[in-house]
Write an enzyme that holds these catalytic residues in place. Structure first.
Site, PDB file in Angstrom:
ATOM      1  N   GLU A   1      28.611  57.275  37.697  1.00 20.41           N
ATOM      2  CA  GLU A   1      29.422  56.610  38.684  1.00 20.41           C
ATOM      3  C   GLU A   1      29.731  57.258  40.026  1.00 20.41           C
ATOM      4  O   GLU A   1      30.861  57.364  40.510  1.00 20.41           O
ATOM      5  CB  GLU A   1      30.966  56.247  37.801  1.00 20.41           C
TER       6      GLU A   1
HETATM    7  C1  ACM Z   1      31.002  56.700  31.874  1.00 17.41           C
HETATM    8  O1  ACM Z   1      31.872  55.951  31.031  1.00 17.41           O
HETATM    9  N1  ACM Z   1      31.572  56.796  32.990  1.00 17.41           N
HETATM   10  C2  ACM Z   1      30.231  57.746  31.695  1.00 17.41           C
END
Ligand code: ACM
Length: 488
Positions: A299
């Site tokens: 992310e």
């Molecule tokens: C995640 O769930 N951001 C690895």
């Protein structure tokens, strides 16, 4: 009531009941430990003494014997229960520890109580020959969004090892908190491990190096490898609050206690970034005897694709230079990876960010698809705890998939194993952690351990029901899912 020999989670590979045989522990039972098995023999005695009230002395003479057999793989074991005695044999201590967990499950549920019970401690007769499908069977605990104490992590370890889980991934850093002491950068924990950190500002705390080592050693004594995660280049607001030189403009951002993601980033073009990362990885690697260090990589929406590549390409060699194999969330696989790197796949849809490409060049994959393994997903829309961005996750859904069929190009031979992550944005206590973990982690444990041909929801559901009393006897909180016919 004597249990049936196959009444075990994860389902054993081979079960050969002998209806004519049984073994009953009594006040005279002793444990015989062959050289090299003393540690597991002592553990066996420790877990059987409270409920039985028996002495169960460990020596070189007894009806319960532990021994090693070089013909078996390290984690594999044989458990033979005959009227004259019980024999546990394994390739190494780890396998004996697995045999002990099976043996515990074959005793009456009261074996998990902390005080002596008047029960006939009878084991069903026969032989179990068992070995894991995958070498990595993991759980992850997010101690950044909410901190959990050393005692809480130990309790979690004791609960998960009963299902032959052998890796615990600790998500140690995120936007809302930094939970591991780093000597070279002391403000990380002094500021971002302190009061007011964590989601809603109610999850403060951090592990000193001694605390972390205590967890590592407690886990190792139970054959669990700790996998530390330092999440970067995103998820770093807590580090930037403590050290503004890690931001692009050198100005400290406000502390964050909300649950947004994707807004913070280390700066790929700044030397300070790599001085920081090198110190952190060196100290974490030095504290960690296990083979892996997890570098996050997920992310990173606030990092350009080019900066992401620059950053990951500079950081991967640091991990290997400090003697560890890097693990990263699947976004990392957009970069060319060294052979030792492990990609942890967490996507919901069967799209790919390079995971199959990494697998094609021999890279190993750890399967954690969010819609099947994320223990922080709500059980149903009504669940008071958890999130639902990956959908709701009931027990049958957690059980009804296979890691070798999840992603085209990532088959059995590419899999390191499976892991069930538990993110803690909505969790506030150990009971919250356990309620989200059980009964779903046993489903993931069985997928990771048992031969595929043993997979059967009705069988699993029936075997799982027996854990209701077991969890009650050891005060382990669990969600009494209506999918399971719990004993009344
Ligand atoms: C995640 O769930 N951001 C690895």
């Amino acid at each position: 009531m004597t249990r049936e020999l196959g009444d075990v989670i994860p389902a054993p590979g081979e079960v050969r009941p002998d209806a004519a045989a049984f073994f009953t522990l009594d006040a005279g039972t002793a444990i015989s430990a062959a050289p090299g098995t003393e540690h597991v023999a002592a553990y066996l005695a420790d877990v059987l003494r409270p409920a039985t009230g028996f002495d169960l002395p460990v020596g070189d003479n007894g009806a319960i014997t532990l021994s090693l057999d070089a013909g078996l793989a390290a984690e594999a074991y044989r458990l033979e229960i005959a009227t004259g005695g019980v024999r546990l044999t394994a390739g190494a201590s780890a396998g004996l520890f697995n045999a002990v967990q099976t043996l515990r499950q074959l005793l009456p549920a009261e074996i998990y109580t902390g005080t002596p019970q008047q029960v006939a401690w009878t084991l069903p007769g026969g032989t179990i020959v068992d070995a894991p499908r995958f070498g990595y069977r993991g759980a992850m605990l997010d101690v950044a969004r909410h901190f959990f104490t050393v005692a809480e992590v130990k309790a979690f370890i004791d609960a998960i090892v009963q299902f032959k889980i052998n890796h615990l991934h600790l998500h140690l850093t995120d936007d809302q908190g930094w939970r591991i002491e780093i000597d070279a950068w002391p403000k990380l924990t002094a500021i971002s491990g302190g009061d007011g950190t964590g989601v809603d500002g109610v999850g403060p705390g951090f592990y000193t190096k001694a605390d972390y080592t205590e967890i590592v050693e407690y886990a190792a004594a139970r054959f669990v490898t700790i996998v530390p995660e330092i999440d970067m280049p995103g998820h770093v607001n807590a580090a930037q609050v403590a050290y503004p030189e890690l931001t692009a403009d050198g100005v400290a951002p406000p502390q964050r206690t909300d649950v947004e993601v994707g807004y913070s980033s280390l700066v790929a073009g700044k030397d300070e970034t790599y001085a920081f990362v090198a110190d952190v990885l060196r100290e974490v690697a030095a504290l960690t005897p296990g083979p892996y260090v997890h570098i996050g990589g997920d992310e990173a929406q606030a990092t350009t694709a080019e900066d992401y590549r620059t950053f990951i390409e500079r950081v991967l060699p640091l991990v290997t230079a400090y003697g560890k194999s890097p693990i990263g969330w699947h976004e990392m696989a957009t970069v060319d990876l060294p052979p030792s790197a492990v990609t942890q796949y967490w996507r919901i849809e069967a799209a790919d960010d390079g995971t199959a490409r990494a697998a094609a060049t021999g890279g190993k994959v750890l399967m954690s698809p969010a819609d099947r393994t994320y223990l922080d997903m709500k059980y149903t829309e009504d669940s008071p705890l958890g999130l639902d961005w990956a959908g709701v996750l009931g027990v049958e859904k957690a059980y009804g998939w296979d890691p070798a069929e999840r992603l085209p190009g990532v088959g059995e031979e590419s899999l390191l194993g499976v892991e069930a992550p538990l993110w803690s944005e909505t969790l506030r206590s150990l009971d919250d952690v356990l309620t989200m973990t059980f009964p779903r982690l046993p489903a993931i444990a069985e997928i990771g351990w048992s031969p595929r041909e043993t997979r059967d929801w009705e069988s699993f559901r029936r075997r799982l029901a027996a854990f209701g009393p077991r969890w009650q006897h050891q005060s382990v909180a669990y969600h009494p899912s209506p999918e399971i016919a719990w004993p009344t």
